[in-house]
Write an enzyme that holds these catalytic residues in place. Sequence first.
Site, PDB file in Angstrom:
ATOM      1  N   GLU A 214       0.824  -1.218   0.000  1.00  0.00           N
ATOM      2  CA  GLU A 214       0.000   0.000   0.000  1.00  0.00           C
ATOM      3  C   GLU A 214       0.859   1.270   0.000  1.00  0.00           C
ATOM      4  OE1 GLU A 214      -2.839  -0.290   3.201  1.00  0.00           O
ATOM      5  OE2 GLU A 214      -4.184  -1.472   1.960  1.00  0.00           O
ATOM      6  N   GLU A 287      -6.767  -7.755  -0.992  1.00  0.00           N
ATOM      7  CA  GLU A 287      -7.228  -7.936   0.384  1.00  0.00           C
ATOM      8  C   GLU A 287      -8.727  -7.693   0.431  1.00  0.00           C
ATOM      9  OE1 GLU A 287      -5.035  -5.669   3.271  1.00  0.00           O
ATOM     10  OE2 GLU A 287      -3.116  -6.160   2.322  1.00  0.00           O
TER      11      GLU A 287
HETATM   12  C1  GLA Z   1      -4.253  -2.959   4.953  1.00  0.00           C
HETATM   13  C2  GLA Z   1      -2.926  -3.673   4.988  1.00  0.00           C
HETATM   14  C3  GLA Z   1      -2.973  -5.006   5.681  1.00  0.00           C
HETATM   15  C4  GLA Z   1      -3.778  -4.904   6.947  1.00  0.00           C
HETATM   16  C5  GLA Z   1      -5.166  -4.407   6.602  1.00  0.00           C
HETATM   17  C6  GLA Z   1      -6.082  -4.298   7.809  1.00  0.00           C
HETATM   18  O1  GLA Z   1      -4.957  -3.256   3.874  1.00  0.00           O
HETATM   19  O2  GLA Z   1      -2.400  -3.855   3.699  1.00  0.00           O
HETATM   20  O3  GLA Z   1      -1.675  -5.414   5.966  1.00  0.00           O
HETATM   21  O4  GLA Z   1      -3.148  -4.023   7.800  1.00  0.00           O
HETATM   22  O5  GLA Z   1      -5.072  -3.121   6.075  1.00  0.00           O
HETATM   23  O6  GLA Z   1      -6.203  -5.497   8.452  1.00  0.00           O
END
Ligand code: GLA
Length: 657
Positions: A214, A287
């Site tokens: 991210e 995700e």
């Molecule tokens: C983001 C991160 C993950 C995790 C999620 C929340 O998307 O990429 O590593 O921290 O948030 O669980």
Amino acid sequence: MRRMLGVKRNQKYILIFCIAAILIWMTFVWHSQISGYSDERSSGHAGNRKLSVPFGKRGLKAEGKTFRLDGQAITLISGAVHYFRIPEEYWEDRLLKMKACGLNTIETYVPWNLHEPTPNNFDFSGNLNLVKFLKLAQKLDFLVLLRPGPYICSEWEFGGLPSWLLRDPQMKVRTLYSPFFEAVIGYFEKLIPLVAPLQYSKGGPIVAFQIDNEYGSYFNDKNYLPGIKSAMVKYGVRELFFTSDNGDGARKQTLPGVLKTINFKTVKSHFNDLLTIQPNAPLMVMEFWTGWFDWWGAEHHTMSLQEYGETLNEIFSYEASVNFYMFHGGTNFGFMNGAFQDDTGYHADITSYDYDAIIAENGDLTLKYHKTKEIIEQYFPEMKKADVMLPSPILRKAYDSVATDQCLPIWNTLEFIQELTMDFPQCMEMLDINDGAGQSYGYTLYRTEIAGVKNDNFQVGGLENVHDRGTFFVDQVKKAFVASGKGASNVIGLPAPGSEKSFQLDVLVENGGRINWEHFDDQRKGLTGKLTVDGSDVKGWKVYAFEMKQKFIEQIAVANWATCTKGKELKSPHFFMYTLEIDNAPSDTYVDMSEWGKGVVFVNGMNLGRYWAIGPQQALYLPAPWLVKGKNQIIVFEEMKPAHMLKFSSNPKLTTN
Ligand code: GLA
């Protein structure tokens, strides 16, 4: 001549025959590579894929809107599962359950902080044996998406970055600042050659690699992602590259040939937004948040089955690939929980990483599991794994409560810790221990002598330097408690044991977990600056690093334990020791801390994690492989108020308000 011509003609026939034979053989091998792979995947056979022959492996490609594996269209149905959050003995159990649900892929992060606990000192053994985990995934016929960071977020201590980076006062993590980037290079130089032979093109299961995590939401250095990618390539990464981002973050990633993927809880406009910036590529939610994480003092988070099912249907209706985050969350054993900061202050995440995920922290199949299987089979009937046997259930038990009268005040354990002396307090990362790597986790005790206080009360200032929770003791008796964060006072008044008299001031500071999201360069713990007494800097400190590693627990276990009463508020933190006698093969259990205050539990030397009466977590998951038949030693470090007994429960206690 004629004979000669005849011989030549014969040679020609032999040559043609040979070429034809070779071509037929090549076609056969080529075909068996491709169809053998997909046949076996759809038939659900685990462990019989001939991945050792790389011939013909073109790998995973993003071709137009389609993922193709060796030329064949594939939808990735993947689950996030972190080897470092699951006891090694249970890896296969969890992966088999994922297989039986119909997944064809798994995904894991790689935590740099565990693999390189001090600079140039690497650990890829036991529960950190990544290669073993990847080979197991391959044996069970999974493809793998690998997310090696270096930053992983994931509600993990400092987002997986090693704390020793913070010894550099100028540190700028996640940039090309050379001390950071050189450290990354040192790590990749070790890590990538371990996993490179397990890439798909080399006969392994890894089909794609993520670059950092991210980064679009952070983006402090436009050259950072290209730099990380080049380093991955340099040490041997050859498969598909991707990034994953939240919302608008994906727009900032402009690396040619790197696939953008998206993260979300509900589809909303996310896929359409992704399509506008990347119209001609496969859609993937890297995700899909199946639940959410928890932090101390808040309710347990859940995602309703209905909302979950509707979102999964919507994802598949876009013909998108999916990675369920988390499919199985596991546990933040030890001091590995992350934290975050918002408008209301600093919040440390709890020990459980159950996440309300599809497989529960203890390995139970949830209602979401059955829903997931049903929806996958509806969209991909060929993924039905009728012949994958679920592993036999892991037994769980509430062991009988155990009593003890053995306790050890924290002061009696100082003899096992190296005493450091300094003029002014240093943060834990700067302490001169661990071959110059400093202290990473746990508690730090700062001790000084105060003389010449004029009044019966004295004022301690500089409390903005306490990270994250400081308990103040006057002559070894607890007098005040300070939590860092917004709204915290910078000064407290403490009672002096008589004016003009000298006395001892101890400050025990807990690193509650470094923030895993933003504020990265601000994560030094312990006392990060001077304290004042009645306005003057306090000079002359003794400092003790309570890292609470296995060796320390072994040492205190044979110290002189005293008899003490329980059930009362403690004047100072104490260790309590119990013996849990198990007659048969051990079962999984939970150590029920609902009647205790705040602290940490150690079982046979292993740090199970933190507990805290404010919840939501009231019981700590204790996996059977950490227990033995016979006597088990359980040591509890309690800061506030011990219960009369140590209880066990067969189920988690995650209270939802
Ligand atoms: C983001 C991160 C993950 C995790 C999620 C929340 O998307 O990429 O590593 O921290 O948030 O669980």
